[in-house]
Design an enzyme around this catalytic site. Structure first.
Site: not given
Length: 195
Positions: A9, A11, A42, A120-121, A152, A154
């Site tokens: 995935h 980002d 994404h 934000f991750g 997507d 957490g």
């Protein structure tokens, strides 16, 4: 890690639609040249239609999603993705009503339900997504559509089983995998918890 995940995935952030900037085509192409799994792109960018054809042309890209609130024309953007031979998806933040994407479901191959806010991750998982998954799954089933639900944000072994039970088909895990001492084992644990 290249052989334990089902897909990668990616980002893509532009610093406009979301406050962060991630990476562009040079980095994506470098990843694509080494990846042994499909790429799921994404787009967290403004006016995604401008770049769809370039992203679709990257080796290994099989899925592209974008945020409808970032697009000028949602329907034509979905159709463009499909015209490029790539699976098309919509991604929505937790505060976007599910009903807002219902008119486009029959043009989607998948929907990305964000369980954090895009950009934000490392954010904390928002539990309300469980009900959103179930509601969306019911709508997809009611209409007899073949639309996958991707979650997507957490995602970890603590919630993956419940996400799957709620109706999620694809789980995107970042922090729980990459901050693990053994990323391959973290992926295997997610897969085992999911099944």
């Amino acid at each position: 890690m290249n052989t334990c995940a089902d897909l990668f995935h990616m980002d893509i952030m532009d610093g406009v639609f979301v406050p962060n900037i991630s990476y562009g085509f040079p980095v994506l192409n470098a990843i694509a040249s080494l990846a042994e799994r499909p790429l799921d792109v994404h787009l967290m960018i403004s006016e995604p239609a401008r770049y769809i054809e370039r992203f679709a042309a990257v080796k290994g890209v099989e899925m592209i999603s974008f945020h409808p609130d970032a697009a000028k024309d949602v329907l034509s953007t979905l159709e463009l993705i499909r015209k490029c031979g790539v699976k098309a998806g919509l991604a929505i933040n937790p505060d976007i009503p599910l009903e807002s994407i219902y008119p486009y479901l029959d043009k989607c191959d998948f929907v990305v339900l964000m369980s954090v806010f895009a950009g934000f991750g490392g954010q904390k998982f928002i539990p309300a997504v469980f009900d959103r998954i179930s509601t969306l799954k019911e709508e997809i089933s009611r209409r007899g559509l073949n639309v996958l639900i991707e979650v997507d944000g957490g995602v970890s072994s603590a919630n993956s089983a419940e996400l799957t039970r709620s109706g999620a088909d694809i789980l995107v895990a970042g922090t729980s995998v990459f901050k693990s001492d053994d990323p391959a084992a973290a992926v295997a644990l997610l897969r085992n918890m999911k099944n």
